[in-house]
Structures are given as structure tokens and as C-alpha cells.
Design a protein around this motif. Structure first.
Motif, mmCIF file in Angstrom:
data_model
loop_
_atom_site.group_PDB
_atom_site.id
_atom_site.type_symbol
_atom_site.label_atom_id
_atom_site.label_comp_id
_atom_site.label_asym_id
_atom_site.label_seq_id
_atom_site.Cartn_x
_atom_site.Cartn_y
_atom_site.Cartn_z
ATOM 1 N N ASP A 32 0.769 -1.471 0.267
ATOM 2 C CA ASP A 32 -0.109 0.412 -0.281
ATOM 3 C C ASP A 32 0.785 1.348 0.033
ATOM 4 O OD1 ASP A 32 -2.446 1.621 0.020
ATOM 5 O OD2 ASP A 32 -2.669 1.199 1.952
ATOM 6 N N PRO A 33 1.211 2.209 -1.230
ATOM 7 C CA PRO A 33 -0.181 2.304 -2.184
ATOM 8 C C PRO A 33 0.302 0.892 -3.002
ATOM 9 C CG PRO A 33 1.223 3.574 -2.203
ATOM 10 C CD PRO A 33 1.679 3.060 -1.274
ATOM 11 N N PRO A 34 -0.786 0.499 -3.823
ATOM 12 C CA PRO A 34 -0.460 -0.511 -4.855
ATOM 13 C C PRO A 34 0.053 0.414 -6.384
ATOM 14 C CG PRO A 34 -2.432 0.510 -4.949
ATOM 15 C CD PRO A 34 -1.864 0.699 -4.122
ATOM 16 N N CYS A 35 1.103 -0.994 -6.691
ATOM 17 C CA CYS A 35 1.757 -0.060 -8.052
ATOM 18 C C CYS A 35 1.068 0.310 -8.849
ATOM 19 C CB CYS A 35 2.668 -1.198 -8.901
ATOM 20 S SG CYS A 35 2.025 -2.488 -9.254
ATOM 21 N N PRO A 36 1.426 1.066 -10.023
ATOM 22 C CA PRO A 36 0.658 1.546 -10.558
ATOM 23 C C PRO A 36 -0.254 1.222 -11.895
ATOM 24 C CG PRO A 36 2.729 2.759 -10.797
ATOM 25 C CD PRO A 36 2.804 1.814 -10.405
ATOM 26 N N GLN A 37 0.287 -0.844 -12.236
ATOM 27 C CA GLN A 37 -0.351 -1.160 -13.029
ATOM 28 C C GLN A 37 -1.770 -2.019 -11.739
ATOM 29 O OE1 GLN A 37 -0.279 -2.298 -15.936
ATOM 30 N NE2 GLN A 37 1.947 -0.544 -16.301
ATOM 31 N N CYS A 38 -1.106 -2.806 -10.811
ATOM 32 C CA CYS A 38 -1.581 -2.926 -10.307
ATOM 33 C C CYS A 38 -3.305 -2.225 -9.553
ATOM 34 C CB CYS A 38 -1.271 -3.421 -8.162
ATOM 35 S SG CYS A 38 -0.387 -4.814 -8.685
ATOM 36 N N ALA A 39 -2.657 -0.790 -9.524
ATOM 37 C CA ALA A 39 -3.535 0.105 -9.322
ATOM 38 C C ALA A 39 -4.769 0.150 -10.424
ATOM 39 C CB ALA A 39 -3.058 1.743 -8.945
ATOM 40 N N GLN A 40 -4.807 -0.299 -11.462
ATOM 41 C CA GLN A 40 -5.556 -0.177 -13.021
ATOM 42 C C GLN A 40 -5.996 -1.813 -13.187
ATOM 43 O OE1 GLN A 40 -4.263 1.848 -16.559
ATOM 44 N NE2 GLN A 40 -1.977 3.062 -15.361
ATOM 45 N N GLY A 41 -5.561 -2.693 -12.057
ATOM 46 C CA GLY A 41 -6.437 -4.031 -11.919
ATOM 47 C C GLY A 41 -5.155 -4.338 -12.934
ATOM 48 N N ASN A 42 -3.931 -4.827 -13.653
ATOM 49 C CA ASN A 42 -2.815 -5.362 -14.092
ATOM 50 C C ASN A 42 -2.395 -5.565 -13.660
ATOM 51 O OD1 ASN A 42 -4.635 -3.719 -16.786
ATOM 52 N ND2 ASN A 42 -3.456 -2.286 -16.143
ATOM 53 N N TYR A 43 -3.205 -6.725 -12.166
ATOM 54 C CA TYR A 43 -1.837 -7.324 -12.090
ATOM 55 C C TYR A 43 -1.473 -8.075 -12.355
ATOM 56 C CZ TYR A 43 -6.393 -10.788 -13.082
ATOM 57 O OH TYR A 43 -6.821 -10.425 -13.745
ATOM 58 N N MET A 44 -1.108 -8.614 -13.639
ATOM 59 C CA MET A 44 -0.361 -9.541 -13.832
ATOM 60 C C MET A 44 1.144 -8.606 -14.946
ATOM 61 S SD MET A 44 -1.473 -12.641 -14.519
ATOM 62 C CE MET A 44 -0.430 -13.016 -14.642
ATOM 63 N N LEU A 45 0.638 -7.296 -14.911
ATOM 64 C CA LEU A 45 1.970 -6.272 -15.014
ATOM 65 C C LEU A 45 2.106 -5.728 -13.836
ATOM 66 C CD1 LEU A 45 0.069 -4.976 -17.634
ATOM 67 C CD2 LEU A 45 1.447 -6.975 -17.701
ATOM 68 N N CYS A 46 2.072 -6.825 -12.529
ATOM 69 C CA CYS A 46 2.681 -5.915 -10.804
ATOM 70 C C CYS A 46 4.167 -5.537 -11.154
ATOM 71 C CB CYS A 46 2.620 -6.770 -10.329
ATOM 72 S SG CYS A 46 2.822 -6.093 -8.626
ATOM 73 N N GLU A 47 4.081 -4.194 -10.738
ATOM 74 C CA GLU A 47 5.877 -3.582 -11.236
ATOM 75 C C GLU A 47 6.684 -3.989 -9.648
ATOM 76 O OE1 GLU A 47 5.568 0.555 -11.871
ATOM 77 O OE2 GLU A 47 4.932 -0.300 -14.012
ATOM 78 N N ASN A 48 5.757 -5.193 -8.678
ATOM 79 C CA ASN A 48 6.462 -5.470 -6.845
ATOM 80 C C ASN A 48 6.942 -6.322 -6.854
ATOM 81 O OD1 ASN A 48 6.592 -2.310 -5.732
ATOM 82 N ND2 ASN A 48 4.968 -2.039 -5.046
ATOM 83 N N LEU A 49 6.395 -7.224 -8.240
ATOM 84 C CA LEU A 49 7.063 -8.730 -7.987
ATOM 85 C C LEU A 49 8.193 -9.412 -6.822
ATOM 86 C CD1 LEU A 49 6.273 -10.373 -11.587
ATOM 87 C CD2 LEU A 49 4.950 -10.479 -9.442
ATOM 88 N N GLY A 50 7.927 -10.413 -6.928
ATOM 89 C CA GLY A 50 9.686 -10.213 -5.794
ATOM 90 C C GLY A 50 9.602 -9.541 -4.088
ATOM 91 N N LEU A 51 8.517 -8.320 -4.478
ATOM 92 C CA LEU A 51 8.955 -7.807 -2.925
ATOM 93 C C LEU A 51 8.956 -8.184 -1.982
ATOM 94 C CD1 LEU A 51 10.193 -4.221 -5.044
ATOM 95 C CD2 LEU A 51 10.898 -5.420 -4.206
#
Ligand SMILES: [Zn+2]
Ligand SMILES: [Zn+2]
Length: 405
Positions: free
Chosen positions: A127-146
Motif C-alpha cells: 500500500d499504495p499498490p504499484c501503478p499497474q495493480c492500481a489499474q487492475g493490471n495485476y499480471m504487470l505488477c511492478e512489485n513482483l518479488g518484493l
């Protein structure tokens, strides 16, 4: 509980690569990172999780890629930090058996599918989510592995039980049968692909591939753009029969395929030296649901100048192909990674569920085989032997609970 999972350790993967020199099915043998073994039954890590028992789960091409570790260490996705233990099975129909106190809108007894699979800001509660997850693009999450999930063995669709974060499930409408519901996830992917390059009613459209994803892309096109003329390139007659029933004009693979593509699209086929075949004025949109060097090489040639190719099939091998149509014909090449939230704010799953409720297909045309999870090896062999098995979608059932129907 006994679960099917993949141990993500380099030493195991290397051992498999050696064993594969001696046997095509080494991944199903003892020298494999693939395990069908006892793991602890998962429990809710906190009040925002729920527990489900799985009824049935579709076997997907990506599960097979994992089983056979068909991922080149040099491909993009191989560098993304992954999970240490990947539980396989994501096209799942489950029944909720336990709900944490902070889970709203889901009750014990509800049937759910898994919408979000790979760890993203949602399950990691970033929180806050990355810009991709904020738009519902969970497959493009920029926090993968974090971050790590609060649960070590969450289970997957090929485990009897699984725990999900409250953001992961999709509630299955009561009117959908389990058989229809098991197609939700692959149909959601097809919907996402179609909406990435939604054809205009007058467009000539080509779907490359007559497997599950190809046939469900035909289904999504017929449902979302009923006026469009959909063609489907198929390899086997049993695929052609279903594609036709779903409303596509079939183009069978064969030596004269460029001529047929020209006729179907209104374009012109030209053959250069060394049997170098191209199309001028081809299809407006081409959906490549196979996704390898060969299919993409031709998909780019079957699109017309300024047309679009949507890469939907998944492959983890850097390849060699002619990408000159992208600049010479200004073909737009775009891709999709499963599903997301679409531009109208609905999820791909919601749209897929609506298509299924409208009766866009009969599940028994797509689901050709079922096995209990314990017979997964037979299921894998059936998957590879499509010519003889005539397999489209293979479903693994958790028979200890009930038949999935
Ligand atoms: Zn899948
Ligand atoms: Zn994210």
C-alpha cells in the motif's frame, strides 16, 4: 494433502535437463522438479484470507511448460523473481470452506474461481499498490518479488485445498455449471486478447490455432463482435469441427495455406525466392494463440499493412523469426498476459462469465477429457498426443470429493 507442485531450484532444473536427453517424459520421472507429494494442508494466515476445497481444475499449456521446465533462463520472465515452490493448476473451480473475518462478500459454500494467481500488490498487501495493480493490471505488477506471501504452502488448483487472499477469487454465478466455470479463466484470457484489439464489424479477423485458447478466442469474438468475419486456422479435423460450430470459417493447415489466407482476407498472396510466401492486404486483426516462432512468423505476414497481431500464446524461449513485416508493413504487434481489468472497468472474468451465461458455447465441446488428479501423468501424455487423443481441454477432478459436472 497430496499436491502437484514445482520446486524452483536450479540444481533440480539442471538435473531434469540432463535426464531429458534420455527420455522425453523425464519431467514425469524421479529426476524432476515436478512433485506430486504430501504437503501440509494450508491454514488461514490472517483474517483477510479464505480457504477453499477444489472441485476440478483445467490443465493448461502453461502448467505443462512448468512441468517440463520449458523456460529458457535467458527469456525476460526467467529474470523476474519467482516463488520457490509453484503450486500448479489455476483454471480451478472451488468451494469456500472457511472465511477470515475481514473477507467481505464471500461465504462458506460459495463457488469461486481464481482470478489473481501470481503474487502481486494485492496478495502482498502493498500500500499504495504499484501503478499497474492500481489499474487492475495485476499480471504487470511492478512489485513482483518484493515481498513474500504470509503462507508457505498455499496450494493450487491441483491440490485438494488452497488458501486465497480476499482479492484473488472470482465468485462464480450460480447459474454456471462447474464445467462452464472451469472455462472461466481461459475464456477471460481470450476476452482480454480480443479487447486489446477489438475488431470493427467490417474487419477480416484470423485466429491462429484450434486449441483451447484459439477456440475460446473464436467464442469471445463471436460474442463481443458478432458482425465480424472470424477465420480460424486449425491443425486437426476435430479442432476444425468445433471452430465451425462456434461460428468461425475454418482454414486448415496445409501447403496452400497462403492462397486460402488471401481468399479469406481479400488480400493477394505472393511467392518470392526460396518459397518465401507473403500476403499483401491480409487480415485486419490476427490473434496468434499458438505463440511460437513459426506461428508468429506467419501471423505477421497474414496481417495487412497497418493491421494488428495480438500475441496470446505463451512461450518462454527466445527464438528466431522474421520481424520485417513490423516495419515494412507497419504491423502493430501487441501481446497479452492472461487477464486484467478492461477499459470499461469490468474484469476480464466478469465479461467471460457473462459470455458463458449467454450460452456462447457448450462446455462439452471444449472439455474432451477428465482424469483424477492422481492420474496427472496420463493427462499430460494425452495432452501431447493430440493427434490421437483429440484432446482440447483436459480437466483434472478431485474425485475424493465429488465428480465435477
Ligand atoms: Zn491457463
Ligand atoms: Zn503491483
Amino acid at each position: 494433502m497430496k499436491a502437484l507442485y514445482f520446486e524452483n531450484r536450479l540444481s533440480k532444473v539442471m538435473l531434469l535437463k540432463v535426464a531429458e536427453r534420455f527420455s522425453r517424459y523425464a519431467a514425469l520421472g524421479p529426476f524432476s522438479p515436478l512433485r506430486y507429494a504430501e504437503v501440509p494442508e494450508p491454514t488461514l494466515p490472517n483474517a483477510r484470507w479464505l480457504k477453499v476445497r477444489n472441485l476440478c481444475c483445467g490443465l493448461c499449456g502453461t502448467d505443462i511448460h512448468f512441468m517440463f521446465m520449458e523456460m529458457d533462463p535467458k527469456c525476460f520472465t526467467a529474470a523476474i523473481p519467482g516463488v520457490k515452490r509453484k503450486f500448479l493448476g489455476h483454471e480451478v473451480v472451488s468451494e469456500v470452506v472457511e472465511v477470515g473475518k475481514e473477507v467481505d462478500g464471500i461465504a462458506v459454500g460459495d463457488r469461486v474461481a481464481m482470478r489473481i494467481d501470481w503474487p502481486s500488490c494485492f496478495q502482498l498487501e502493498i500500500d499504495p499498490p504499484c501503478p499497474q495493480c492500481a489499474q487492475g493490471n495485476y499480471m504487470l505488477c511492478e512489485n513482483l518479488g518484493l515481498g513474500e506471501l504470509p503462507v508457505e504452502n498455499p496450494g493450487g488448483g491441483f491440490s485438494p485445498y488452497m488458501v486465497l487472499h480476499r482479492t484473488q477469487p472470482f465468485t462464480i454465478p450460480a447459474a454456471l455449471s462447474n464445467d462452464a466455470a472451469v472455462l472461466l479463466e481461459p475464456l477471460a484470457s481470450a476476452v482480454h486478447g480480443v479487447l486489446k484489439a477489438r475488431p470493427r464489424p467490417e474487419d477480416h479477423v484470423l485466429v491462429v490455432g484450434g486449441g483451447t485458447l484459439g477456440l475460446l478466442t473464436v467464442t469471445a469474438l463471436r460474442g463481443l463482435v458478432p458482425e465480424s468475419q472470424v477465420h480460424c486456422l486449425t491443425r486437426y479435423p476435430f479442432q476444425a469441427r468445433v471452430a465451425e460450430k462456434l461460428g468461425a470459417a475454418v482454414i486448415p493447415e496445409g501447403p496452400d495455406v497462403y492462397k486460402k489466407m488471401a481468399e479469406a482476407s481479400g488480400g493477394r498472396s505472393i511467392t518470392g525466392y526460396f518459397r518465401n510466401e507473403i500476403l499483401l492486404g491480409g487480415f485486419d486483426v490476427v490473434y496468434d494463440t499458438v505463440g511460437n516462432d513459426h506461428s508468429l512468423h506467419h501471423a505477421l505476414r497474414w496481417a495487412k499493412g497497418g493491421g494488428t497481431v495480438v500475441l496470446m500464446g505463451i512461450n518462454w524461449k527466445p527464438g528466431k523469426m522474421d520481424y520485417s513485416p513490423v516495419w515494412s508493413q507497419e504491423v502493430n504487434l501487441i501481446g497479452i498476459n492472461c487477464h486484467a481489468t478492461e477499459s470499461d472497468g469490468r474484469t476480464s472474468f466478469e465479461i467471460a462469465a457473462q459470455l458463458l451465461l449467454s450460452g456462447c458455447l457448450e462446455p462439452e465441446d471444449i472439455i474432451t477429457h477428465r482424469f483424477p488428479v492422481s492420474r496427472y501423468k496420463e493427462a499430460v501424455r494425452t495432452f501431447f498426443d493430440k493427434r490421437n487423443s483429440q484432446a482440447i481441454k483436459i480437466v483434472l477432478d478431485h474425485l475424493q470429493f465429488q465428480e465435477c459436472s
